[in-house]
Design a protein around this motif. Structure first.
Motif, mmCIF file in Angstrom:
data_model
loop_
_atom_site.group_PDB
_atom_site.id
_atom_site.type_symbol
_atom_site.label_atom_id
_atom_site.label_comp_id
_atom_site.label_asym_id
_atom_site.label_seq_id
_atom_site.Cartn_x
_atom_site.Cartn_y
_atom_site.Cartn_z
ATOM 1 N N MET A 151 0.735 -1.250 -0.190
ATOM 2 C CA MET A 151 -0.273 0.537 -0.758
ATOM 3 C C MET A 151 0.625 1.099 -0.132
ATOM 4 O O MET A 151 2.303 0.994 0.356
ATOM 5 N N ASP A 152 0.210 2.398 -0.890
ATOM 6 C CA ASP A 152 1.329 3.288 -1.407
ATOM 7 C C ASP A 152 0.770 4.702 -0.213
ATOM 8 O O ASP A 152 -1.247 4.903 -0.501
ATOM 9 N N TRP A 153 0.425 5.582 0.096
ATOM 10 C CA TRP A 153 0.379 7.104 -0.045
ATOM 11 C C TRP A 153 1.136 8.170 -0.470
ATOM 12 O O TRP A 153 2.107 7.819 -0.687
ATOM 13 N N TYR A 154 0.669 8.762 -1.445
ATOM 14 C CA TYR A 154 0.917 10.010 -2.442
ATOM 15 C C TYR A 154 0.332 11.102 -1.567
ATOM 16 O O TYR A 154 -0.908 11.141 -1.552
ATOM 17 N N VAL A 194 4.502 9.259 -1.009
ATOM 18 C CA VAL A 194 5.454 9.730 0.965
ATOM 19 C C VAL A 194 5.355 8.568 1.240
ATOM 20 O O VAL A 194 6.181 8.637 1.677
ATOM 21 N N ALA A 195 4.161 7.426 0.985
ATOM 22 C CA ALA A 195 4.928 6.469 1.846
ATOM 23 C C ALA A 195 4.450 5.067 1.379
ATOM 24 O O ALA A 195 3.616 5.105 0.550
ATOM 25 N N HIS A 196 5.616 3.967 1.497
ATOM 26 C CA HIS A 196 4.713 2.803 0.945
ATOM 27 C C HIS A 196 5.397 1.819 2.345
ATOM 28 O O HIS A 196 5.780 2.131 2.902
ATOM 29 N N ILE A 197 4.378 1.217 2.157
ATOM 30 C CA ILE A 197 4.019 -0.556 2.968
ATOM 31 C C ILE A 197 3.888 -1.502 2.704
ATOM 32 O O ILE A 197 3.153 -1.578 1.803
ATOM 33 N N THR A 198 4.997 -2.489 2.903
ATOM 34 C CA THR A 198 5.059 -4.438 1.899
ATOM 35 C C THR A 198 4.078 -4.591 2.693
ATOM 36 O O THR A 198 3.665 -4.264 3.960
ATOM 37 N N SER A 199 3.351 -6.195 2.407
ATOM 38 C CA SER A 199 2.451 -7.282 3.008
ATOM 39 C C SER A 199 2.818 -7.314 4.494
ATOM 40 O O SER A 199 2.390 -7.455 5.232
ATOM 41 N N GLY A 208 5.085 -5.469 6.414
ATOM 42 C CA GLY A 208 4.841 -4.180 7.402
ATOM 43 C C GLY A 208 6.320 -3.416 7.213
ATOM 44 O O GLY A 208 6.814 -2.239 7.684
ATOM 45 N N ARG A 209 6.925 -3.914 5.690
ATOM 46 C CA ARG A 209 8.570 -3.014 5.976
ATOM 47 C C ARG A 209 8.510 -1.874 4.818
ATOM 48 O O ARG A 209 7.094 -1.585 4.275
ATOM 49 N N ARG A 229 0.051 -0.138 9.095
ATOM 50 C CA ARG A 229 -1.390 -1.238 8.344
ATOM 51 C C ARG A 229 -2.033 -2.434 9.772
ATOM 52 O O ARG A 229 -1.396 -2.659 10.309
ATOM 53 N N ASP A 230 -3.453 -1.919 9.917
ATOM 54 C CA ASP A 230 -4.151 -2.763 10.422
ATOM 55 C C ASP A 230 -4.550 -4.021 9.998
ATOM 56 O O ASP A 230 -6.278 -3.066 9.106
#
Length: 122
Positions: free
Chosen positions: A35-38, A49-54, A56-57, A72-73
């Motif tokens: 998931m990303d935030w732009y 802006v930010a990226h998170i892998t499945s 949690g990285r 993420r939750d």
């Protein structure tokens, strides 16, 4: 079809904090998605802006490192963006994105939320 709905934007003074939320629906495999935030400011290109892998990285754009935190939750199908020490240059529409890719053997296209406005001003 995955739906993403952002919330939590608003007007905040410089130095303040906000937490954005992105709630996903329409998928039973949210936990597999990166998931990303732009964000996109007026007259500027959309930037990551930010990226998170499945798993949690996380990675961050240079302009927000040390100030923003993505999390993420999976139980709530929700991704968050905690924004601290906000600056006027953080003013933008913030978008949640589930990037395209192969998940559980199937191809998923890009999914975007409608965006939430963040304004940093005194």
């Amino acid at each position: 079809q995955v739906q993403l709905v952002e919330s939590g934007g608003g007007l905040v003074q410089p130095g303040g904090s906000l937490r954005l939320s992105c709630a996903a629906s329409g998928s039973s495999i949210f936990s597999l998605y990166a998931m990303d935030w732009y964000r996109q400011a007026p007259g500027k290109q959309r930037e990551l802006v930010a990226h998170i892998t499945s798993s949690g990285r996380t990675t961050y754009g240079d302009s927000v490192k040390g100030r923003f935190t993505i999390s993420r939750d999976n139980a709530k199908n929700t991704v968050y963006l905690q924004m601290n020490s906000l600056k006027p240059e953080d003013t933008a529409v913030y978008y949640c994105n589930a990037p395209s890719g192969y998940y559980s053997g199937n191809y998923h296209p890009d999914y975007w939320g409608q965006g939430t406005q963040v304004t940093v001003s005194s």
